[in-house]
Design a protein around this motif. Structure first.
Motif, mmCIF file in Angstrom:
data_model
loop_
_atom_site.group_PDB
_atom_site.id
_atom_site.type_symbol
_atom_site.label_atom_id
_atom_site.label_comp_id
_atom_site.label_asym_id
_atom_site.label_seq_id
_atom_site.Cartn_x
_atom_site.Cartn_y
_atom_site.Cartn_z
ATOM 1 N N TYR A 9 6.954 -0.121 2.673
ATOM 2 C CA TYR A 9 6.258 1.063 2.150
ATOM 3 C C TYR A 9 4.763 0.843 2.179
ATOM 4 C CZ TYR A 9 10.697 2.662 0.340
ATOM 5 O OH TYR A 9 11.991 3.090 0.243
ATOM 6 N N VAL A 10 4.043 1.873 2.643
ATOM 7 C CA VAL A 10 2.590 1.859 2.566
ATOM 8 C C VAL A 10 2.161 3.207 1.983
ATOM 9 C CG1 VAL A 10 0.442 1.526 3.819
ATOM 10 C CG2 VAL A 10 2.533 0.502 4.697
ATOM 11 N N ARG A 16 -6.722 1.178 3.862
ATOM 12 C CA ARG A 16 -6.779 -0.286 4.008
ATOM 13 C C ARG A 16 -5.392 -0.856 4.271
ATOM 14 N NH1 ARG A 16 -10.515 -4.311 2.689
ATOM 15 N NH2 ARG A 16 -9.492 -6.330 2.475
ATOM 16 N N LYS A 20 -3.770 -2.617 7.529
ATOM 17 C CA LYS A 20 -3.127 -3.930 7.392
ATOM 18 C C LYS A 20 -1.737 -3.905 8.036
ATOM 19 C CE LYS A 20 -2.637 -7.974 5.157
ATOM 20 N NZ LYS A 20 -3.610 -9.047 5.137
ATOM 21 N N LEU A 24 1.171 -6.200 10.901
ATOM 22 C CA LEU A 24 2.403 -6.793 10.365
ATOM 23 C C LEU A 24 3.573 -6.489 11.297
ATOM 24 C CD1 LEU A 24 1.863 -5.639 6.668
ATOM 25 C CD2 LEU A 24 1.325 -7.876 7.651
ATOM 26 N N ARG A 195 15.160 -2.460 -3.116
ATOM 27 C CA ARG A 195 14.061 -3.424 -3.127
ATOM 28 C C ARG A 195 14.282 -4.406 -4.282
ATOM 29 N NH1 ARG A 195 9.807 -3.245 -6.540
ATOM 30 N NH2 ARG A 195 10.031 -1.783 -8.243
ATOM 31 N N PRO A 230 3.616 -7.390 2.234
ATOM 32 C CA PRO A 230 3.744 -8.107 3.510
ATOM 33 C C PRO A 230 4.491 -9.434 3.420
ATOM 34 C CG PRO A 230 1.513 -7.254 3.259
ATOM 35 C CD PRO A 230 2.234 -6.965 1.968
HETATM 36 C C1 LIG Z 1 10.547 2.673 -5.916
HETATM 37 C C2 LIG Z 1 9.737 3.006 -4.677
HETATM 38 O O1 LIG Z 1 9.657 4.157 -4.308
HETATM 39 S S1 LIG Z 1 9.011 1.716 -3.821
HETATM 40 C C3 LIG Z 1 7.825 2.538 -2.797
HETATM 41 C C4 LIG Z 1 6.560 2.943 -3.550
HETATM 42 N N1 LIG Z 1 5.714 1.794 -3.830
HETATM 43 C C5 LIG Z 1 4.799 1.359 -2.930
HETATM 44 O O2 LIG Z 1 4.604 1.973 -1.874
HETATM 45 C C6 LIG Z 1 4.051 0.118 -3.239
HETATM 46 C C7 LIG Z 1 3.580 -0.565 -1.964
HETATM 47 N N2 LIG Z 1 2.907 -1.807 -2.296
HETATM 48 C C8 LIG Z 1 1.664 -1.815 -2.733
HETATM 49 O O3 LIG Z 1 1.001 -0.783 -2.840
HETATM 50 C C9 LIG Z 1 1.041 -3.163 -3.057
HETATM 51 O O4 LIG Z 1 1.800 -4.204 -2.510
HETATM 52 C C10 LIG Z 1 0.850 -3.467 -4.580
HETATM 53 C C11 LIG Z 1 0.086 -2.332 -5.250
HETATM 54 C C12 LIG Z 1 2.211 -3.626 -5.280
HETATM 55 C C13 LIG Z 1 0.085 -4.779 -4.685
HETATM 56 O O5 LIG Z 1 -1.095 -4.602 -3.890
HETATM 57 P P1 LIG Z 1 -2.257 -5.671 -3.885
HETATM 58 O O6 LIG Z 1 -2.649 -5.967 -5.306
HETATM 59 O O7 LIG Z 1 -3.321 -5.211 -2.933
HETATM 60 O O8 LIG Z 1 -1.500 -6.943 -3.307
HETATM 61 P P2 LIG Z 1 -2.135 -8.241 -2.664
HETATM 62 O O9 LIG Z 1 -3.534 -8.468 -3.151
HETATM 63 O O10 LIG Z 1 -1.172 -9.357 -2.899
HETATM 64 O O11 LIG Z 1 -2.150 -7.889 -1.118
HETATM 65 C C14 LIG Z 1 -2.483 -8.841 -0.131
HETATM 66 C C15 LIG Z 1 -2.881 -8.115 1.118
HETATM 67 O O12 LIG Z 1 -1.772 -7.346 1.600
HETATM 68 C C16 LIG Z 1 -2.102 -5.969 1.633
HETATM 69 N N3 LIG Z 1 -0.915 -5.205 1.186
HETATM 70 C C17 LIG Z 1 -0.274 -5.295 0.006
HETATM 71 N N4 LIG Z 1 0.756 -4.441 -0.021
HETATM 72 C C18 LIG Z 1 0.767 -3.823 1.174
HETATM 73 C C19 LIG Z 1 1.607 -2.842 1.747
HETATM 74 N N5 LIG Z 1 2.629 -2.316 1.072
HETATM 75 N N6 LIG Z 1 1.329 -2.439 2.997
HETATM 76 C C20 LIG Z 1 0.291 -2.954 3.707
HETATM 77 N N7 LIG Z 1 -0.537 -3.883 3.209
HETATM 78 C C21 LIG Z 1 -0.296 -4.321 1.947
HETATM 79 C C22 LIG Z 1 -3.270 -5.796 0.679
HETATM 80 O O13 LIG Z 1 -4.026 -4.651 1.023
HETATM 81 C C23 LIG Z 1 -3.999 -7.087 0.900
HETATM 82 O O14 LIG Z 1 -4.678 -6.987 2.123
HETATM 83 P P3 LIG Z 1 -6.217 -7.518 2.254
HETATM 84 O O15 LIG Z 1 -6.109 -9.001 2.056
HETATM 85 O O16 LIG Z 1 -6.606 -7.110 3.629
HETATM 86 O O17 LIG Z 1 -6.950 -6.829 1.161
#
Ligand SMILES: CC(=O)SCCNC(=O)CCNC(=O)[C@H](O)C(C)(C)COP(=O)(O)OP(=O)(O)OC[C@H]1O[C@@H](n2cnc3c(N)ncnc32)[C@H](O)[C@@H]1OP(=O)(O)O
Ligand SMILES: CC(=O)C(=O)O
Ligand SMILES: [Mg+2]
Length: 296
Positions: A9-10, A16, A20, A24, A195, A230
């Motif tokens: 999920y993104v 950003r 990213k 991946l 998940r 990721p």
């Molecule tokens: C029940 C449901 O419906 S689930 C689906 C809905 N939920 C989502 O979509 C959540 C998706 N995930 C996220 O948004 C994030 O992982 C979070 C908010 C949980 C945590 O985000 P962060 O605090 O940024 O995590 P973290 O700092 O460990 O990330 C490391 C790197 O991976 C990237 N990253 C983290 N999660 C994702 C993702 N899902 N997709 C792409 N890149 C990601 C960050 O942007 C960061 O990149 P950078 O180093 O270039 O800045």
């Protein structure tokens, strides 16, 4: 085509993270308009996704770039579909959350073209109506442009709907998890598992817990899993690929089966187990899974 093992999920409004995701190796990227996007950012998400598709940003990616729209009941779905499908470059796959009845499927089967359909099962009503939902999707797909491809087990929304809090291993939703995989197989759909609940302990990702849960899902018949970060992608991809030892067992069994057929023997012993036709089919499933998981 390769099957969807890691489905990432993104949030659709987060450029950003979209960027990213390009770097991946997820099998399927879900550009989300639904629950990963704040209510006041829905328009931003739609427009960003449309722009992303228009600009062909993911055209060199080997991942499948799909879109999760909001549910039929949310009042946001029509606008999501208009924007997301309203250009020349359509996503190959559409994910429909909170499908609860055949009417929701009929609503969606209306107006778009040749797109895979992934349906979320995430409420008690959906679990009860599941065969009816799949049958309707299958019947409508012969004339409509959406092609049913998979079911997603939406454990978080299901727990909310049931009034339970999810434990890590999910025993409180085991019945629904098993029913989903059974009905998916009955309708030739891929089953995509829940998940993981726990992401990390003391900021260290709990990858062992993820691995255990993937293995449990794979044993039930799931062939992919939803991920939100990721770091989870390679663990999931590996867990849903049969190990070299299992592939070797399956190849050996198939060869031994063929030899015994020539000798007129329908049942025989191989590596300590009785083998007959159902075991041959299980071994063939393993070989098929390996080839569908191998990207070309
Ligand atoms: C029940 C449901 O419906 S689930 C689906 C809905 N939920 C989502 O979509 C959540 C998706 N995930 C996220 O948004 C994030 O992982 C979070 C908010 C949980 C945590 O985000 P962060 O605090 O940024 O995590 P973290 O700092 O460990 O990330 C490391 C790197 O991976 C990237 N990253 C983290 N999660 C994702 C993702 N899902 N997709 C792409 N890149 C990601 C960050 O942007 C960061 O990149 P950078 O180093 O270039 O800045
Ligand atoms: C993934 C999802 O939508 C859920 O668990 O509810
Ligand atoms: Mg959900």
């Amino acid at each position: 085509c390769s099957s969807r093992r890691a489905i990432l999920y993104v949030p659709g409004d987060d450029i950003r993270k979209l960027n990213k995701a390009l770097s991946l190796d997820a099998d399927c990227i879900v550009m989300d308009c639904e629950d990963g996007v704040a209510t006041n950012r829905k328009e931003e998400a739609r427009v960003t996704i449309r722009q992303w598709l228009d600009e062909g940003r993911a055209s060199n990616s080997t991942s499948e770039w799909s879109v999760r729209v909001n549910s039929v009941e949310s009042d946001l779905c029509k606008e999501d579909l208009q924007t997301v499908l309203g250009g020349a470059n359509k996503p190959p796959t559409l994910l429909l959350p909170k499908v609860e009845s055949k009417e929701h499927i009929q609503w969606h089967m209306g107006g778009c073209q040749k797109i895979n359909l992934i349906m979320y099962i995430e409420s008690a009503r959906a679990v009860v109506n599941l065969p009816d939902i799949c049958r309707t999707a299958e019947q409508l797909s012969s004339t409509a442009p959406l092609k049913p491809a998979a079911l997603v087990f939406g454990s978080d929304d299901l727990c909310a709907n049931l009034g339970v809090t999810r434990s890590d291993n999910g025993t409180e939703i085991l019945y629904a998890r098993q029913k989903l995989v059974l009905v998916a197989k009955a309708f030739h759909l891929q089953a995509i598992d829940m998940r993981v609940q726990v992401l990390c302990f003391d900021n260290i990702p709990d990858l062992d817990g993820l691995q255990r849960q993937c293995e449990a899902g794979a044993r039930m018949g799931y062939t992919g899993k939803q991920v939100i970060h990721p770091v989870q992608i390679p663990i999931v991809q590996q867990a849903f690929m049969p190990t070299a030892a299992i592939v070797e067992w399956a190849e050996g069994l198939i060869a031994a089966f063929q030899e015994h057929q020539k000798l007129g023997k329908g049942a025989f012993v191989y590596k300590g187990s009785m083998i007959d036709m159902p075991l041959l089919r299980q071994a063939e499933n393993i070989i098929k899974l390996v080839s569908s998981n191998t990207k070309v």
